[in-house]
Write an enzyme that holds these catalytic residues in place. Structure first.
Site, PDB file in Angstrom:
ATOM      1  N   ASP A  98       0.826  -1.673  -0.480  1.00 30.16           N
ATOM      2  CA  ASP A  98       0.170   0.305  -0.538  1.00 30.16           C
ATOM      3  C   ASP A  98       1.060   1.310   0.091  1.00 30.16           C
ATOM      4  O   ASP A  98       1.710   1.490   0.759  1.00 30.16           O
ATOM      5  CB  ASP A  98      -0.933   0.044   1.342  1.00 30.16           C
ATOM      6  CG  ASP A  98      -1.739   0.685   1.264  1.00 30.16           C
ATOM      7  OD1 ASP A  98      -1.229   2.366   0.672  1.00 30.16           O
ATOM      8  OD2 ASP A  98      -2.316   1.087   1.995  1.00 30.16           O
ATOM      9  N   ASP A 293      -2.092   6.039  -5.273  1.00 26.72           N
ATOM     10  CA  ASP A 293      -2.157   4.997  -3.935  1.00 26.72           C
ATOM     11  C   ASP A 293      -2.783   3.852  -4.593  1.00 26.72           C
ATOM     12  O   ASP A 293      -3.693   3.012  -4.485  1.00 26.72           O
ATOM     13  CB  ASP A 293      -2.982   5.428  -2.711  1.00 26.72           C
ATOM     14  CG  ASP A 293      -3.559   4.820  -1.509  1.00 26.72           C
ATOM     15  OD1 ASP A 293      -2.484   3.897  -1.457  1.00 26.72           O
ATOM     16  OD2 ASP A 293      -4.708   4.777  -1.464  1.00 26.72           O
TER      17      ASP A 293
END
Length: 403
Positions: A98, A293
């Site tokens: 992430d 992201d």
């Protein structure tokens, strides 16, 4: 994923972690994703609510209601989730990588059995060092949460090992995480200022092993409907076509932020727009700042851009019951193109079909809201269309078509 309290935080990061250094400065490794069968599929409004809350944005009541009122459904045999295998301590765990968070947290033998059943567990040993007085706590946008204590332990991916990496061991997790059997935790790849450990933040795995790598960068080649891969320390030119277009990164908030100058929907000479006053065709004005992201599933842009896109999709509507933009599943979806430092990054229309909900499909492009100051989020719907370079020198981020 980034917890709510991270917004605007710029933290002093601990620099005391030690790193194992085999062939220091020469390491490179590939991390293929693996497919894990999904045991349950949540309503897509859950992903939407989580993305909004992750970056401190207001979650509309319709989105919140749809997310909270949803229940997991049984997936088809072909539904899979893509994760990365990482060796943490003595065992292998399936983690989400992430770029929007700075924590490495895992299910462990400290996690209550009713919450950890079905997960691979991190098992602290006599070689693990507990950081007395240190803790972590994260709450996500769908109100899922996790928290616990912190160990220093070995973490390995490929041929690179961090011998004293901060591992956040979960002593409690909410039902949302407990029921997600595909993943055993999360590895953050943001800048280390986003790490949430208290009283002293810790470095990310990437920052910990940075000096071991041949180059201070990693790349991702995420795929639509199949496993992708991450490469650390080098650029595999066989995974992209053409030149890589780089643009500067704004990491003042700890994220991989960059600027897109304009967008277009579909094709044609009259389809280019600036992000300022998107309702005026062909106008050129302010650019848009956004965050790349990998931990956010959807792409979130301003109301006017989203409305214009779905205005070109027959039968599309902003459905309050479903908590977002939906359309007939057989609708023809136009491509969406972002202009970034002169490079046109094309998101194929089929990527905008995120998930079926009943008789309609939920869009992969949703609204970030209309209030000023909120970041635009270039999540997996966008990133899966590109070969992406995340380079700490600059810092900068690069894009090219996937090979």
């Amino acid at each position: 994923m980034v917890q709510i309290s991270q917004i605007g935080a710029v933290l002093a990061v601990c620099s005391t972690l030690t790193v194992a250094a085999p062939t220091k400065g020469k390491a490179r490794f590939n991390v293929p994703q693996v497919a894990v069968p999904m045991k349950a599929v949540h309503h897509p409004a859950v992903a939407y609510a989580r993305a909004l809350h992750k970056f401190g944005m207001k979650v509309p009541k319709a989105v919140s209601d749809a997310a909270r009122g949803s229940v997991p459904t049984t997936p088809t045999k072909d539904d899979e989730q893509y994760v990365t295998q990482v060796t943490v301590g003595q065992g292998k765990l399936n983690l989400d990588l992430d770029t929007g968070s700075g924590d490495l947290w895992v299910f462990s033998t400290e996690t209550p059995k009713d919450q950890s059943q079905g997960h691979n567990l991190y098992m602290p040993t006599s070689k693990s060092k507990r950081l007395d007085g240190y803790s972590w706590e994260i709450t996500y946008g769908d109100m899922s949460s996790a928290g616990g204590d912190v160990f220093l332990d070995t973490v390995s991916i490929g041929n690179v090992t961090a011998s004293s990496q901060a591992v956040e061991s979960a002593k409690k997790v909410s039902d949302q995480f407990a029921k997600d059997k595909a993943t055993d935790g999360l590895m953050g790849l943001s800048f280390s200022v986003l790490n949430t450990v208290q009283p002293k933040p810790q470095t990310t795995f990437f920052d910990t092993v940075l000096k071991q790598l041949e180059k201070p960068l990693f790349t991702c080649t995420l795929k639509h409907g199949q496993p992708g891969s991450y490469d650390f320390g080098y650029i595999d030119d066989s995974k992209h076509s053409g030149e890589i277009a780089y643009t500067n990164v704004d990491n003042s908030q700890g994220w991989w932020g960059f600027t897109a100058e304009s967008y277009s929907i579909g094709g044609g000479s009259n389809s280019t727009h600036s992000f300022h006053g998107a309702q005026h065709r062909g106008t050129r004005g302010s650019s848009i700042d956004g965050i790349a992201d990998t931990g956010t599933t959807l792409m979130l842009l301003s109301d006017d851009v989203v409305q214009e896109y779905y205005g070109k999709v027959q039968g599309a509507k902003n459905d309050q019951q479903q908590g977002g933009w939906v359309f007939p599943c057989d609708a023809k979806l136009p491509d969406f193109t972002l202009s970034i430092s002169g490079y046109n990054a094309v998101v194929p229309g089929k990527f905008m079909n995120y998930q079926a909900v009943g008789s309609v499909c939920f869009g992969g492009l949703q609204s970030v809201g209309s209030s000023g100051g909120v970041p635009n989020i270039f999540g997996d719907v966008f990133l899966k269309s590109q070969f992406v370079v995340w380079d700490t020198e600059g810092p900068r981020i690069g894009f090219a078509p996937q090979a």
